[in-house]
Design an enzyme around this catalytic site. Structure first.
Site, PDB file in Angstrom:
ATOM      1  N   LEU A 139       0.810  -1.217   0.000  1.00  0.00           N
ATOM      2  CA  LEU A 139       0.000   0.000   0.000  1.00  0.00           C
ATOM      3  C   LEU A 139       0.848   1.275   0.000  1.00  0.00           C
ATOM      4  O   LEU A 139       0.314   2.372  -0.036  1.00  0.00           O
ATOM      5  CB  LEU A 139      -0.918   0.028   1.233  1.00  0.00           C
ATOM      6  CG  LEU A 139      -1.932  -1.102   1.344  1.00  0.00           C
ATOM      7  CD1 LEU A 139      -2.707  -0.968   2.654  1.00  0.00           C
ATOM      8  CD2 LEU A 139      -2.888  -1.098   0.159  1.00  0.00           C
ATOM      9  N   SER A 140       2.159   1.138   0.033  1.00  0.00           N
ATOM     10  CA  SER A 140       3.040   2.290   0.227  1.00  0.00           C
ATOM     11  C   SER A 140       3.328   3.045  -1.065  1.00  0.00           C
ATOM     12  O   SER A 140       3.887   2.479  -2.009  1.00  0.00           O
ATOM     13  CB  SER A 140       4.371   1.825   0.828  1.00  0.00           C
ATOM     14  OG  SER A 140       5.325   2.870   0.806  1.00  0.00           O
TER      15      SER A 140
END
Length: 199
Positions: A11-12
């Protein structure tokens, strides 16, 4: 030969902006990479961090400036507010873990493909078909989304504990087997210099 533990969440945005520079650096120095996707929302409270939704507005305002700036600097597209973020990171993380175990494909390509799906392509990486497309494109069996689920879940939990024990507190985070640590895609140049013995 150096070995790098690569801790990250799928998700980064900063892991996305790393592109495949880690793989290029590792190839240049003959280093190996162990990919360790983890639950960043579980890591933050254990290492003094806060989830984005809980951060001070000043920090989030800076993030909103910094991400597009970094993307422009390295020439990568980025949607600052993707349609499917945050989402359930577990399915894609399990698939990456299973692919690493299975071998035979482009693991770095798979990781970047998953991150690109979030930050550029407006796809939900919690959906099996999205993850399967990423697996297939990187040369892996799309069936790993099912066959690798149990082992993936166990390793995913273990990666979190490994991260805490290794002093990891964010994503992307690179830990070399000599103890050197580098946090953030903007520290990849420092990792490169370190592996060259210059830093």
């Amino acid at each position: 030969m150096a070995q790098i533990d690569y801790y990250f969440t799928v998700l980064s945005p900063y892991a996305y902006l790393a592109g495949q520079r880690l793989e290029e650096i590792a190839a240049r120095h003959g280093a190996s990479i162990t990919y360790k996707p983890l639950d960043i929302m579980a890591l933050f409270p254990r290492t003094g961090g806060l989830a984005p939704k809980d951060r001070h507005p000043a920090r989030m305002e800076y993030r909103a400036q910094e991400l597009p700036r970094q993307a422009k600097k390295i020439g990568m597209p980025l949607n600052l507010r993707p349609a499917f973020w945050p989402t359930n990171a577990a399915p894609a993380s399990y698939a990456i873990i299973a692919a690493q175990e299975a071998g035979g494909g482009d693991l770095g390509g798979l990781v970047h493909s998953v991150l690109r799906a979030v930050w550029v392509e407006e796809k939900d990486i919690a959906e099996d078909d999205v993850v399967q497309d990423c697996l297939k494109a990187a040369g892996f069996d799309p069936g790993l989304t099912f066959s690798g689920m149990l082992a993936g879940a166990e390793t995913y939990a273990a990666n979190l504990e490994d991260a805490v024990n290794a002093g990891v507190f964010g994503s992307p985070f690179y830990v070399v087997d000599d103890g050197a640590k580098f946090w953030g895609q903007d520290r990849l140049e420092d990792l490169d210099l370190h592996l060259a013995g210059k830093l």
